[in-house]
Design a protein around this motif. Structure first.
Motif, PDB file in Angstrom:
ATOM      1  N   ARG A  82     -24.401  -0.534  69.484  1.00  0.00           N
ATOM      2  CA  ARG A  82     -23.802  -1.364  70.545  1.00  0.00           C
ATOM      3  C   ARG A  82     -24.874  -1.963  71.455  1.00  0.00           C
ATOM      4  N   GLU A  99     -18.916   2.956  70.210  1.00  0.00           N
ATOM      5  CA  GLU A  99     -18.491   1.653  69.701  1.00  0.00           C
ATOM      6  C   GLU A  99     -19.437   1.191  68.597  1.00  0.00           C
ATOM      7  N   TRP A 107     -15.465  -5.066  68.233  1.00  0.00           N
ATOM      8  CA  TRP A 107     -15.993  -3.710  68.212  1.00  0.00           C
ATOM      9  C   TRP A 107     -14.871  -2.731  67.930  1.00  0.00           C
TER      10      TRP A 107
END
Length: 242
Positions: free
Chosen positions: A50, A107, A120
């Protein structure tokens, strides 16, 4: 196969420490993935899936067993305010032992190979140390498997000289003073494509090749059956040869 390198990554997704000797217990290398950064607003754990910038910081253990982070500009800190300024969001550095038995939420991009990522998905990590899976406590990869790829892309604890670790699923072996039971190979993600310090450029072909030629798998996981010490130069010996 013999141990060429040993690595510990105290903070998830940050660069780690190269070791000559490692104590290995049920949770893997002592101090490995024992801390992670968390987004205060969302409560999610942060990884370089992420936030790729995480890979440009590094972490190391102090003599008292606590951790410190070295930022790209050389600042050494464990202060949440300084870390928040670096990442541009409010974050907290948390230790695994301070959390509940439930694994944290992270995520990941919905499509690991997409050029632009705006979607995501959430996934659940392992409880305890911040490994991606509760089945991964020690990760190993060989020079034969890596070929020309830089081993830093794969963040394994043990780099072995030789080849053949893919065939060890379900088998036991000793490595130095440690007895291991090998599991299946490790699913790879977008982190293998991320840029890193030392001239490692973003390269989406790495993950595409792993999917095409290796069904998305590279390196192996192992559970620790008997703890002990591993040193650079130790040989991986099948259990039935001991």
């Amino acid at each position: 196969m013999r141990v060429l390198e040993l690595w510990r990554y105290p903070v998830k997704s940050l660069q780690g420490e190269r070791l000559e000797t490692a104590e290995v217990g049920p949770d893997g290398v002592a101090g490995d993935r024992q801390w992670a950064l968390f987004d205060v607003e969302t409560g999610f754990g942060l990884t370089a899936r992420r936030m790729p910038d995480l890979l440009f910081g590094s972490a190391r253990l102090r003599a008292d067993g606590s951790v410190e982070v070295v930022l790209p500009d050389g600042t050494v800190t464990d202060d949440d305010g300084v870390l928040s300024d670096w990442l541009g969001r409010r974050v907290e550095l948390r230790q695994a032992t301070a959390l509940s038995a439930e694994g944290p939420t992270y995520e990941s991009p919905v499509d690991d190979e997409a050029t632009d990522r705006d979607e995501w998905e959430l996934w659940q990590g392992a409880p305890g140390p911040f490994h991606d899976s509760p089945r991964i406590r020690l990760s190993l990869v060989s020079t034969g498997t890596l070929g020309n790829w830089d081993r830093r892309r794969f963040r394994a604890n043990v780099l072995l000289d030789g080849a053949g670790e893919d065939q060890w699923d379900g088998q036991e072996a000793t490595l130095g003073g440690v007895r291991l039971r090998f599991g299946r190979q490790i699913d790879r993600c977008v982190m293998t494509t991320r840029p890193q310090p030392g001239g490692i450029a973003r390269d989406t072909s790495v993950l595409k090749t792993i999917h095409r030629e290796r069904n998305g798998l590279l390196a192996v996981r192992a559970a620790v059956r008997s703890p002990g010490t591993v040193r650079v130069g130790d040989e991986l010996v099948p259990a039935d040869a001991n």
